[in-house]
Design an enzyme around this catalytic site. Structure first.
Site, short mmCIF file in Angstrom:
data_model
loop_
_atom_site.label_atom_id
_atom_site.label_comp_id
_atom_site.label_asym_id
_atom_site.label_seq_id
_atom_site.Cartn_x
_atom_site.Cartn_y
_atom_site.Cartn_z
N ASN A 172 8.30 29.77 -76.02
CA ASN A 172 6.98 30.13 -76.51
C ASN A 172 6.54 31.51 -76.01
O ASN A 172 7.10 32.52 -76.40
CB ASN A 172 5.99 29.03 -76.09
CG ASN A 172 4.65 29.12 -76.77
OD1 ASN A 172 4.50 29.76 -77.79
ND2 ASN A 172 3.66 28.47 -76.20
N CYS A 173 5.55 31.58 -75.15
CA CYS A 173 4.97 32.85 -74.71
C CYS A 173 5.63 33.35 -73.42
O CYS A 173 6.28 32.59 -72.71
CB CYS A 173 3.48 32.69 -74.46
SG CYS A 173 2.55 32.08 -75.87
N MET A 396 -0.25 34.58 -70.88
CA MET A 396 0.86 34.83 -71.79
C MET A 396 0.33 34.63 -73.21
O MET A 396 -0.11 33.54 -73.56
CB MET A 396 2.01 33.86 -71.51
CG MET A 396 2.58 33.98 -70.13
SD MET A 396 3.89 32.75 -69.81
CE MET A 396 2.93 31.24 -69.71
N CYS A 398 -2.46 34.67 -75.86
CA CYS A 398 -3.92 34.72 -75.83
C CYS A 398 -4.52 33.91 -74.70
O CYS A 398 -5.58 34.27 -74.18
CB CYS A 398 -4.49 34.27 -77.17
SG CYS A 398 -4.34 32.50 -77.52
N SER A 400 -2.36 31.20 -72.53
CA SER A 400 -1.45 30.38 -71.73
C SER A 400 -1.23 31.03 -70.36
O SER A 400 -0.74 32.14 -70.27
CB SER A 400 -0.11 30.23 -72.47
OG SER A 400 0.79 29.46 -71.72
N ASN A 419 6.70 30.29 -71.09
CA ASN A 419 6.30 28.92 -71.41
C ASN A 419 7.32 28.31 -72.37
O ASN A 419 7.72 28.94 -73.34
CB ASN A 419 4.91 28.91 -72.05
CG ASN A 419 4.47 27.53 -72.48
OD1 ASN A 419 4.63 27.15 -73.64
ND2 ASN A 419 3.93 26.77 -71.56
N TYR A 552 -3.31 22.54 -70.86
CA TYR A 552 -3.54 23.68 -71.75
C TYR A 552 -4.62 23.34 -72.78
O TYR A 552 -4.47 22.37 -73.52
CB TYR A 552 -2.20 23.96 -72.44
CG TYR A 552 -2.14 25.03 -73.49
CD1 TYR A 552 -2.10 26.37 -73.14
CD2 TYR A 552 -2.04 24.69 -74.84
CE1 TYR A 552 -1.97 27.36 -74.11
CE2 TYR A 552 -1.91 25.67 -75.81
CZ TYR A 552 -1.88 27.00 -75.44
OH TYR A 552 -1.75 27.97 -76.40
N GLU A 557 -5.14 26.78 -84.06
CA GLU A 557 -5.47 27.60 -85.22
C GLU A 557 -5.48 26.77 -86.50
O GLU A 557 -6.48 26.70 -87.20
CB GLU A 557 -4.50 28.76 -85.37
CG GLU A 557 -4.78 29.59 -86.61
CD GLU A 557 -3.91 30.82 -86.74
OE1 GLU A 557 -3.90 31.41 -87.82
OE2 GLU A 557 -3.24 31.19 -85.76
N GLY A 692 -7.70 32.67 -79.76
CA GLY A 692 -7.79 33.70 -78.73
C GLY A 692 -7.49 35.07 -79.31
O GLY A 692 -7.86 36.09 -78.76
#
Length: 714
Positions: A172-173, A396, A398, A400, A419, A552, A557, A692
């Site tokens: 992920n991020c 990480m 917006c 995380s 992540n 989290y 979205e 975010g």
């Protein structure tokens, strides 16, 4: 008696179908046949249905069968029945992949097309990514995800995020270790890039790195201290200009070199290069197209401290970033508009937060920029240090956040970490099933937590055997680390180095259902109890597995609409819950609720302290371009009261008539220019805070309704 089928149509209740399904499960290799049990359960469900004042749903029938099999001790059949349901559900959908793909091309697959507000589904490169995603998702569903987890996802109990990417060893991020890559060089597309000798080249290399990194993962990438990292290269450019100026004075103008004049000339030329370099970053990020079919989701985190060797240069970088963002980027009509990327985060600290602070002029500029362009967002260094062992670092993407982690030398490390992915809980659905009972809510929550834990462990299992070859820019050339070819990435997944996140959505709706009131009122104790239980779970999982489980606050979205629409189909319209068309993000105050910005930040800060794996809070503000001092007051309030916050305003443009103001949503849930009534999305530029990040390619039905329902907080 009637039954609501999966597609929403009505059919007559038929208990024979229940008996057949149970007996099929009993006769499977995992079931245990028990004479008369299928008929007994079918009769009990028939009695329940006969007493209802509305049609029973097929999902409710299936739930009753499952829990009654457990009640009567036939656990093997219950397990088999769940598998049977999953297989039957999947068989119904096996042949829809062609329609899903064709729906992307003919624009009828609105769910996929509007899933990401920063992907333009009209563009062939984006379509290619979306089509690949649908095919990958289909294979993942059939080959990788266990039946009960898949069923939980399909029925909205949980959401297995980014399912279209799990076929490949992608995460992920992350926080890009840009400092290491610029200082020690890197490799991009098989070509060696040495450490830059100037600021302009450093900016160009930075954008190349961002593009490569974005193409090898999903989710956002952040530069943790863009000002701090690039500042040494400003000094390199200055030194070059200083030496050049001395030579010019002597060899071109034939005069004895004047050191003070050479310094002034060098600084003037350096400032010009900084302006050009920041412009390169802004334009490149907004015009690059990654293999994901979108601009890179990049966050630039600005935080230097007084006493830093390159303090002067870092301050100049911050100033230039803010000034260029305030100006905006020209659209095709040659009008300056608000760009969606990069996301900017400005850190509030003692050296810039008070009117008499040395760098308060930068905070004033940040406030001015926020009023016009919505960015930067703000992190309070003071509040962050309280939550993260004295550290200040970038999220990480917006929202995380990593947990503090120390290397073998006992030093905190954040750059180069990432992540593994997210699984989110549908809290309103649990509350609906609990039927106003708090005790029942927590009973169901425990079962959902165990399911989410297994779903998250699956993400780890899908990554653990990958080698560094899967993405050299990440694993071999410094974005995360520098492993040898063929070396396994598994050690970087474990012992808390990487996070793996339990998300949640709909604290507000769950509070309304269980307590009858918003979590800002009577439901507050319940809401905190829920989030504390989620945090206890992730802490326990982390201790048990040595993996970096984190709590989290899901940005949701498209999920805000997906969960709500699933539950509306299943349970019907419920006031202030499913009737809105959307669920409220994580712990946020209901978007329709009248609350001041100060009270909102104070209230939501208590949830940020628990959701340290990811969170952000926002306030809706009117056009405040003529009242920047008020924005400064709000920014200073953040410093003392909440760790991470942002402000939402409006920044739109109509290409049909040239209107520059707020484009609004009409009665048909369409975006409409208030001046010429244009509703053609191709001729409207609408920028809104999606979660975010800012979104610029419009939103799904539920998110559009949520945006339209937002009230001002000042």
């Amino acid at each position: 008696m009637e039954v609501i089928k999966r597609n929403g149509t009505i059919a007559q209740f038929d208990k024979e179908k229940i008996i057949i399904a149970i007996e099929k499960a009993m006769n499977s290799f995992t079931g245990i046949y028990e004479e008369g049990l299928a008929l007994k359960i079918a009769n009990e469900i028939e009695e329940i249905a006969s007493k209802m004042d509305r049609a029973i749903t097929i999902h409710s029938i299936e739930d009753e069968v499952y829990y009654r099999l457990i009640k009567y001790g036939n656990l093997a059949t219950a397990k088999s029945y769940e598998s049977y349901r999953s297989v039957q559900e999947f068989k119904r959908k096996m042949n829809t992949i062609d329609n899903d793909v064709l729906g992307i091309l003919d624009k009828s697959n609105s769910e996929v097309i509007n899933e990401n507000s920063n992907k333009d589904a009209k563009i062939v490169s984006t379509q290619r990514d979306l089509i690949a995603g649908e095919v990958s998702k289909d294979i993942a569903r059939r080959k990788l995800i266990p039946a009960d987890i898949l069923l939980a996802h399909d029925t909205g109990a949980i959401h297995f995020h980014d399912m279209d990417y799990i076929m490949q060893p992608m995460f992920n991020c992350c926080l890009i270790n840009l400092e290491d890559m610029l200082t020690n060089g890197t490799v991009v597309n098989g070509k060696k890039i040495d450490s830059p000798k100037s600021f302009q080249v450093a900016c160009t290399v930075t954008t190349q790195i961002i593009a490569q990194v974005a193409s090898g993962q999903y989710g956002g990438q952040s530069i943790n201290g863009i000002d701090r990292i690039l500042a040494p290269f400003v000094r390199k450019s200055y030194n070059k200009y200083f030496e050049t100026s001395l030579i010019e004075q002597k060899e071109v103008y034939g005069i004895e070199p004047d050191i003070e004049k050479a310094k002034k000339i060098a600084w003037m030329r350096t400032k010009k290069e900084v302006k050009d370099g920041i412009q390169t970053i802004q334009y490149q990020i907004n015009t690059l197209m990654t293999t994901n079919g979108q601009a890179p989701f990049v966050t630039l985190f600005m935080h230097f401290l007084p006493g830093f060797e390159f303090e002067k240069e870092a301050a100049l970088i911050q100033q230039e970033i803010l000034e260029q963002r305030y100006q905006g980027i020209k659209n095709e009509a040659d009008v300056f508009v608000t760009p969606a990327f990069p996301k900017l985060i400005y850190v509030l600290d003692e050296h810039n937060v008070h009117p008499d602070s040395k760098y308060y002029y930068l905070t004033k500029l940040a406030a001015k920029c926020t009023a016009k362009r919505m960015y930067p967002d703000y992190v309070s260094a003071k509040k962050m240090k309280e939550l993260y062992e004295g550290n200040v670092f970038s999220p990480m993407g917006c929202r995380s956040f990593l947990a503090p982690w120390k290397d073998e030398n006992g030093d905190y490390k954040f750059d180069g970490r990432f992540n593994m992915g997210v699984v989110s809980l549908n809290l309103p659905q649990i509350a609906i099933l609990a039927n106003h009972s708090e005790e029942k809510f927590f009973e169901i929550l425990e079962k959902r937590l165990e399911l989410a834990k297994r779903a998250l462990l699956l993400r780890y299992d899908l990554l653990k055997n990958a080698t560094s070859d899967v993405s050299p820019i990440h694993w071999q050339y410094g974005a995360l680390t520098r492993l040898d070819k063929g070396e396994k990435i598994k050690p970087y997944l474990e012992n808390g180095y990487a996070t793996i996140s339990l998300g949640y959505i709909g604290i507000y709706e769950a509070s309304v259902l269980i307590t009858g009131k918003s979590h800002t009122e009577k439901g507050n104790d319940f809401a905190l109890k829920v989030v504390r239980r989620l945090r206890q779970a992730t802490d326990a999982w982390k201790k048990e597995t040595k993996l970096g489980f984190a709590l989290y606050g899901t940005p949701a979205e498209s999920l805000t609409h997906r969960f709500a629409s699933i539950d509306r189909r299943r349970f019907g319209e419920i006031k202030d819950v499913t009737d809105k068309g959307y669920y409220t993000n994580s712990y946020h105050v209901d978007v329709r609720e009248n609350i001041t910005v100060f009270d909102k930040f104070d209230f939501e800060s208590q949830f940020q302290e628990l959701s340290t794996g990811g969170m952000i809070s926002y306030a809706e503000i009117p056009n405040m371009n003529n009242n920047i001092e008020a924005v400064e007051t709000l920014v200073r309030y953040i410093y003392d009261h909440i760790m991470y916050a942002e402000f939402n305003t409006k920044s739109d443009y109509c290409h049909e008539c040239g209107f520059d103001g707020e484009i609004k949503v009409n009665e048909n849930n369409e975006w409409e220019c208030p001046n010429c009534h244009n509703t053609n999305k191709d001729k409207l530029t609408v920028i809104r805070r999606t979660c975010g990040y800012l979104g610029e390619n419009f939103w799904n039905e539920g998110r559009t309704k949520e945006i339209n329902a937002r009230v001002l907080h000042i």
